[in-house]
Each structure stands twice: as structure tokens, then as C-alpha cells.
Design a protein around this motif. Structure first.
Motif, short mmCIF file in Angstrom:
data_model
loop_
_atom_site.label_atom_id
_atom_site.label_comp_id
_atom_site.label_asym_id
_atom_site.label_seq_id
_atom_site.Cartn_x
_atom_site.Cartn_y
_atom_site.Cartn_z
N LEU A 21 12.52 -18.11 0.25
CA LEU A 21 11.68 -17.04 0.77
C LEU A 21 10.56 -17.59 1.71
CD1 LEU A 21 11.40 -14.54 -1.87
CD2 LEU A 21 12.56 -14.27 0.10
N ASN A 22 10.19 -18.63 1.33
CA ASN A 22 9.12 -19.42 2.49
C ASN A 22 9.76 -19.47 3.51
OD1 ASN A 22 7.00 -19.36 0.38
ND2 ASN A 22 7.66 -21.46 -0.18
N ILE A 23 10.96 -20.37 3.85
CA ILE A 23 11.66 -20.57 4.74
C ILE A 23 12.13 -19.32 5.61
CG2 ILE A 23 13.66 -21.69 5.86
CD1 ILE A 23 13.59 -23.61 3.35
N TYR A 24 12.69 -18.37 4.77
CA TYR A 24 13.24 -17.08 5.55
C TYR A 24 12.10 -16.41 6.10
CZ TYR A 24 14.88 -12.43 6.03
OH TYR A 24 15.14 -11.18 6.49
N MET A 25 10.99 -16.14 5.39
CA MET A 25 9.89 -15.27 6.12
C MET A 25 9.50 -16.01 7.22
SD MET A 25 9.93 -12.63 4.20
CE MET A 25 8.38 -11.98 4.81
N GLN A 26 9.05 -17.37 7.38
CA GLN A 26 8.86 -18.13 8.63
C GLN A 26 10.10 -17.69 9.80
OE1 GLN A 26 5.75 -18.85 8.06
NE2 GLN A 26 6.32 -20.08 9.88
N GLU A 27 11.41 -17.62 9.47
CA GLU A 27 12.23 -17.26 10.27
C GLU A 27 12.00 -15.68 10.97
OE1 GLU A 27 14.41 -19.21 11.96
OE2 GLU A 27 13.60 -20.93 11.07
N PHE A 28 11.88 -14.89 9.67
CA PHE A 28 11.57 -13.44 9.98
C PHE A 28 10.39 -13.29 11.10
CE2 PHE A 28 10.06 -9.22 9.04
CZ PHE A 28 11.56 -8.51 8.69
N TRP A 72 18.69 -9.54 10.63
CA TRP A 72 17.96 -9.92 9.27
C TRP A 72 19.15 -10.73 8.68
CZ3 TRP A 72 18.90 -6.76 4.29
CH2 TRP A 72 18.10 -7.65 3.06
N ILE A 73 20.22 -10.05 8.34
CA ILE A 73 21.43 -10.48 7.78
C ILE A 73 21.84 -12.00 8.48
CG2 ILE A 73 24.00 -10.68 7.30
CD1 ILE A 73 22.36 -8.63 5.66
N LYS A 74 21.80 -12.09 9.76
CA LYS A 74 21.74 -13.11 10.29
C LYS A 74 21.03 -14.27 10.15
CE LYS A 74 21.80 -15.26 14.90
NZ LYS A 74 21.38 -15.01 16.57
N ILE A 75 19.86 -14.02 9.97
CA ILE A 75 18.75 -14.84 9.61
C ILE A 75 18.85 -15.37 8.09
CG2 ILE A 75 16.36 -15.36 9.29
CD1 ILE A 75 15.91 -13.40 11.70
N TYR A 76 19.11 -14.16 7.22
CA TYR A 76 19.40 -14.66 6.01
C TYR A 76 20.49 -15.66 5.69
CZ TYR A 76 18.38 -12.58 1.26
OH TYR A 76 18.03 -12.75 -0.09
N ARG A 77 21.61 -15.33 6.27
CA ARG A 77 22.66 -16.25 6.13
C ARG A 77 22.32 -17.58 6.72
NH1 ARG A 77 27.87 -15.23 5.11
NH2 ARG A 77 28.56 -13.10 5.30
N LEU A 78 21.70 -17.88 7.81
CA LEU A 78 21.26 -19.28 8.38
C LEU A 78 20.43 -19.75 7.27
CD1 LEU A 78 20.39 -18.31 12.09
CD2 LEU A 78 22.46 -19.72 11.32
N GLU A 127 21.23 -23.41 5.46
CA GLU A 127 20.26 -24.38 5.38
C GLU A 127 19.86 -24.98 4.20
OE1 GLU A 127 15.64 -25.14 6.95
OE2 GLU A 127 16.99 -23.29 8.13
N ILE A 128 19.62 -24.03 3.17
CA ILE A 128 19.18 -24.66 1.82
C ILE A 128 20.37 -24.96 0.90
CG2 ILE A 128 17.00 -23.23 2.06
CD1 ILE A 128 17.98 -21.50 0.01
N GLY A 129 21.37 -24.99 1.28
CA GLY A 129 22.53 -25.49 0.51
C GLY A 129 23.26 -24.54 -0.29
N ILE A 130 23.00 -23.15 -0.03
CA ILE A 130 23.96 -22.13 -0.87
C ILE A 130 25.48 -22.32 -0.26
CG2 ILE A 130 24.26 -19.65 -1.23
CD1 ILE A 130 21.78 -20.92 -2.29
N SER A 131 26.34 -22.29 -1.11
CA SER A 131 27.78 -22.54 -0.67
C SER A 131 28.28 -21.21 0.12
CB SER A 131 28.69 -22.62 -2.19
OG SER A 131 28.88 -21.43 -2.62
N ASP A 132 29.32 -21.36 0.75
CA ASP A 132 29.66 -20.29 1.68
C ASP A 132 30.39 -19.12 0.86
OD1 ASP A 132 29.28 -21.72 3.84
OD2 ASP A 132 31.28 -22.17 4.27
#
Length: 118
Positions: A17-24, A82-88, A92-97
Motif C-alpha cells: 500500500l505504501n508503494i501503491y499510494m505513492q503511484e496513485f 486504478w487497476i493498471k497501477i494496482y497490477r504494476l 513490482e513486489i513479487g505477486i505471481s501472475d
């Protein structure tokens, strides 16, 4: 094991969420949603939502989400961004496809409760 625990629980998803919120916040098309709200509050709400959604079969109430988002006038294009950023960030943090797809499919079920403007 559920997705919340699989990747490390609260500490892992808090970092996500820290990373996501920065991107958001940096998104030209989404940053205006942050002007009148407290980012830390949004982050805490999102973390709680992720814990409930990823760790159980329970679903978050669409009526509650609709009430929270109705005055924000979120468009389908905003939701897509929002979904695009979420996926990126998931990547980035290593969640499997496969797990990323599962998460996004779950989020997509809430589109009609979040989007309020064409």
C-alpha cells in the motif's frame, strides 16, 4: 493458505500500500481524488479491506462501497487506471501472475459499486 498470509500478512501488504499510494498520488488522472481526503485514512481502510477480502471468503458490502464512493464521481477510465497501477505494483513486489489475476478479478466485481460516472 490465503493470499493475505501467503505473501507475509499485514507487513507485506502495508508495504504494498505504501508503494501503491505513492503511484496513485503521482497519477495525473487519479491524484485529484487525494486533494480533499487524508491519504493515511485511505491507506488504513484499504489495508483492512485487503485483509478481509484476501483472507476469507467474505465479500465487502457493495452497498457500503457505493455509499463511500458515490460523491467521488469515479469514471470507468479512472477505475481502469486504478487497476493498471494496482497490477504494476503487484508485479513490482513479487505477486505471481496467477495471484495478481485472482486479486484483480475480485476487485473487478466491485466496479459497479465504485464507478458512478460514465
Amino acid at each position: 493458505m490465503n493470499l493475505f498470509q501467503k505473501y507475509g500478512g499485514s507487513s507485506f501488504w502495508s508495504e504494498f500500500l505504501n508503494i501503491y499510494m505513492q503511484e496513485f498520488i503521482c497519477s495525473e488522472s487519479l491524484s485529484h481524488y487525494c486533494n480533499e481526503v487524508e491519504i493515511d485514512h485511505i491507506r488504513r481502510m484499504a489495508e483492512g479491506l485487503m485483509e478481509v477480502t484476501f483472507s476469507s471468503e467474505r465479500k465487502y458490502s457493495k452497498d457500503v462501497l457505493k455509499g463511500i464512493h458515490k460523491n467521488l464521481r469515479i469514471t470507468n477510465a479512472d477505475f481502469d487506471e486504478w487497476i493498471k497501477i494496482y497490477r504494476l505494483v503487484l508485479k513490482e513486489i513479487g505477486i505471481s501472475d496467477e495471484d495478481s489475476d485472482t486479486i484483480v478479478i475480485n476487485i473487478e466485481t466491485y466496479r459497479n459499486a465504485i464507478v458512478s460516472k460514465s
